[in-house]
Design an enzyme around this catalytic site. Structure first.
Site, PDB file in Angstrom:
ATOM      1  N   CYS A 130      34.714  36.876  47.275  1.00 38.59           N
ATOM      2  CA  CYS A 130      34.018  37.702  46.281  1.00 38.59           C
ATOM      3  C   CYS A 130      33.267  36.864  45.251  1.00 38.59           C
ATOM      4  O   CYS A 130      33.170  37.243  44.075  1.00 38.59           O
ATOM      5  CB  CYS A 130      35.009  38.615  45.567  1.00 38.59           C
ATOM      6  SG  CYS A 130      35.807  39.788  46.671  1.00 38.59           S
ATOM      7  N   LYS A 200      42.816  45.481  40.034  1.00 43.11           N
ATOM      8  CA  LYS A 200      42.666  45.457  41.487  1.00 43.11           C
ATOM      9  C   LYS A 200      43.653  44.452  42.060  1.00 43.11           C
ATOM     10  O   LYS A 200      43.604  43.266  41.753  1.00 43.11           O
ATOM     11  CB  LYS A 200      41.233  45.069  41.850  1.00 43.11           C
ATOM     12  CG  LYS A 200      40.988  45.024  43.340  1.00 43.11           C
ATOM     13  CD  LYS A 200      39.533  44.795  43.643  1.00 43.11           C
ATOM     14  CE  LYS A 200      39.285  44.743  45.137  1.00 43.11           C
ATOM     15  NZ  LYS A 200      37.864  44.503  45.421  1.00 43.11           N
ATOM     16  N   ARG A 222      42.626  36.421  48.780  1.00 42.00           N
ATOM     17  CA  ARG A 222      41.997  36.728  47.501  1.00 42.00           C
ATOM     18  C   ARG A 222      42.981  36.642  46.322  1.00 42.00           C
ATOM     19  O   ARG A 222      42.700  37.140  45.242  1.00 42.00           O
ATOM     20  CB  ARG A 222      41.400  38.130  47.540  1.00 42.00           C
ATOM     21  CG  ARG A 222      40.382  38.374  48.648  1.00 42.00           C
ATOM     22  CD  ARG A 222      39.425  39.465  48.218  1.00 42.00           C
ATOM     23  NE  ARG A 222      38.750  40.178  49.289  1.00 42.00           N
ATOM     24  CZ  ARG A 222      37.750  39.690  50.026  1.00 42.00           C
ATOM     25  NH1 ARG A 222      37.320  38.469  49.845  1.00 42.00           N
ATOM     26  NH2 ARG A 222      37.183  40.447  50.955  1.00 42.00           N
ATOM     27  N   GLU A 238      44.388  43.276  31.737  1.00 39.15           N
ATOM     28  CA  GLU A 238      43.070  43.393  32.371  1.00 39.15           C
ATOM     29  C   GLU A 238      42.319  44.607  31.828  1.00 39.15           C
ATOM     30  O   GLU A 238      41.114  44.551  31.582  1.00 39.15           O
ATOM     31  CB  GLU A 238      43.214  43.515  33.899  1.00 39.15           C
ATOM     32  CG  GLU A 238      43.634  42.239  34.600  1.00 39.15           C
ATOM     33  CD  GLU A 238      42.498  41.222  34.732  1.00 39.15           C
ATOM     34  OE1 GLU A 238      41.386  41.479  34.234  1.00 39.15           O
ATOM     35  OE2 GLU A 238      42.722  40.155  35.330  1.00 39.15           O
ATOM     36  N   LYS A 253      43.347  50.129  41.544  1.00 42.48           N
ATOM     37  CA  LYS A 253      43.151  50.083  42.992  1.00 42.48           C
ATOM     38  C   LYS A 253      44.154  49.138  43.625  1.00 42.48           C
ATOM     39  O   LYS A 253      44.301  48.028  43.124  1.00 42.48           O
ATOM     40  CB  LYS A 253      41.719  49.609  43.253  1.00 42.48           C
ATOM     41  CG  LYS A 253      41.395  49.370  44.696  1.00 42.48           C
ATOM     42  CD  LYS A 253      40.023  48.783  44.807  1.00 42.48           C
ATOM     43  CE  LYS A 253      39.781  48.490  46.275  1.00 42.48           C
ATOM     44  NZ  LYS A 253      38.549  47.791  46.465  1.00 42.48           N
ATOM     45  N   SER A 279      41.097  52.245  51.841  1.00 46.11           N
ATOM     46  CA  SER A 279      40.918  52.426  53.279  1.00 46.11           C
ATOM     47  C   SER A 279      42.235  52.490  54.053  1.00 46.11           C
ATOM     48  O   SER A 279      42.394  53.323  54.941  1.00 46.11           O
ATOM     49  CB  SER A 279      40.040  51.299  53.827  1.00 46.11           C
ATOM     50  OG  SER A 279      40.611  50.036  53.545  1.00 46.11           O
TER      51      SER A 279
HETATM   52  C1  PBG Z   1      35.262  44.228  47.293  1.00 44.70           C
HETATM   53  C2  PBG Z   1      35.889  45.536  47.609  1.00 44.70           C
HETATM   54  C3  PBG Z   1      36.940  45.752  48.515  1.00 44.70           C
HETATM   55  C4  PBG Z   1      37.219  47.106  48.489  1.00 44.70           C
HETATM   56  C5  PBG Z   1      36.312  47.690  47.614  1.00 44.70           C
HETATM   57  N1  PBG Z   1      35.519  46.695  47.059  1.00 44.70           N
HETATM   58  C6  PBG Z   1      37.599  44.847  49.455  1.00 44.70           C
HETATM   59  C7  PBG Z   1      38.452  43.742  49.053  1.00 44.70           C
HETATM   60  O1  PBG Z   1      38.690  43.446  47.891  1.00 44.70           O
HETATM   61  O2  PBG Z   1      38.909  43.108  49.983  1.00 44.70           O
HETATM   62  C8  PBG Z   1      38.306  47.767  49.290  1.00 44.70           C
HETATM   63  C9  PBG Z   1      38.217  49.215  49.433  1.00 44.70           C
HETATM   64  C10 PBG Z   1      39.107  49.814  50.424  1.00 44.70           C
HETATM   65  O3  PBG Z   1      40.008  49.202  51.029  1.00 44.70           O
HETATM   66  O4  PBG Z   1      38.916  51.008  50.641  1.00 44.70           O
HETATM   67  N2  PBG Z   1      33.864  44.345  47.195  1.00 44.70           N
END
Ligand code: PBG
Length: 328
Positions: A130, A200, A222, A238, A253, A279
């Protein structure tokens, strides 16, 4: 006098009574539907791990957004899949790239919708991280915070110029919300909303997204920028920083393994709180439903209700269509 005195079941007798006393409600207007967009026309590539979702060329993404609009969903979050990647992720700030192109097309087709764009380079970098990489003194490679923040600010401005109502930095660099805010203001986009992926976590539940957006890191993980799933106090830190830097909305998230964090954030701020039902969370319900093990629509409702109960005002979810269909 009859026993017991307290009879909660009295309020559960009919569907009308139950709906009168319902504490939490779901409405398609609270949902944000993610879309994966590519350049070109007539391109539709299904995402195996996310049944019902596909990478869509701009024309088909517009058609999808129109169909969702007819179901009551008004907000969309765009992710771009470039035709080419490089070390810096320069495709992310190309005004002719998939996201700016889709923003212009969606703005024209659906002027009343809320258009959001994810601000990050991971879909655009060859290495899948990222940000921009640099080598530390000890020889290890990591994402360079400040060099990345500069790029993110540039991306935010390009997306605002293309018509995004909301830009959403998802990278977890330090100081990026303030940098994006200042860059937007300097470019005359003081009206553009910043929705920060404030909290996140480094999560296993992003697996299917990495197929959808083709952004799995080519080496390492990450954990050097996304948060440790064990931490709540750090989440509040954060959030505090992002609020101080000018975030208009803060997001947590993933959602389901972090309902306690959503509640803690909700109690800590007076701005809207979003949650990203990611997801992997989507894939789990669909996999179980495909096997006939759970009822998809009931499970979706229950899942989204839990996120609302925890305190989310807004839910980013791949289930937007599932819910709208369940409610129809
Ligand atoms: C990074 C980003 C991610 C997701 C949204 N923005 C992927 C990551 O951090 O690996 C994941 C979203 C999901 O799993 O639905 N741009």
């Amino acid at each position: 006098m009859s026993f017991p005195l307290e009879r909660p079941r009295r309020l559960r007798q009919t569907a009308a009574l139950r709906s009168l006393v319902r504490e939490t409600r779901l409405h398609p207007e609270q949902l944000v539907a993610p879309l994966f967009v590519t350049l070109g026309e007539g391109r539709r590539k299904p995402i195996g791990s996310m049944p019902g979702h596909a990478q869509l060329s701009v024309d088909l993404a517009v058609a999808e957004a129109q169909a969702l609009t007819a179901l009551g969903i008004r907000s969309f979050l765009l992710f771009g899949l470039p035709d080419q990647k490089d070390d810096e992720g320069s495709g992310a700030w190309d005004p002719a790239g998939p996201v700016p192109t889709a923003l212009r097309a969606l703005r024209a087709a659906l002027p009343q919708s809320v258009l959001m764009a994810d601000v990050c380079v991971d879909e655009y970098t060859a290495h899948g991280h990222c940000g921009v990489l640099h080598t530390r003194r000890d020889g290890t490679v990591e994402v360079d915070n400040d060099a990345t923040v500069e790029r993110l600010a540039r991306i935010g401005v390009v997306y605002a110029q293309a018509g995004a109502d909301i830009v959403a930095p998802s990278d977890m660099m330090d100081g990026r919300v303030g940098a994006v805010r200042r860059a937007l203001d300097a470019a005359g986009h003081d009206e553009t909303v910043v929705m920060a992926y404030a909290v996140k976590y480094a999560s296993a539940f992003y697996g299917p997204f990495r197929e959808a957006a083709d952004c799995a890191p080519k080496f390492g993980d990450r954990a050097g920028y996304q948060m440790d799933p064990a931490n709540t106090r750090e989440a509040l830190r954060e959030v505090r920083l992002d609020v101080e830097e000018g975030a208009d909305i803060v997001m947590v998230k993933p959602a389901l393994a972090y309902l306690d964090v959503i509640r803690a954030v909700k109690d800590a701020v007076n701005i809207p709180v979003a949650a990203y039902n990611v997801s992997g969370e989507y894939a789990m319900l669909h996999a179980a439903a495909q096997n006939g093990w759970i009822d998809l629509h009931r499970a979706v409702r229950e899942t989204l209700l839990s996120i609302r109960r925890a305190g989310a005002d807004i839910i980013v979810t791949y289930h937007a269509r599932d819910l709208a269909e369940a409610m129809a």
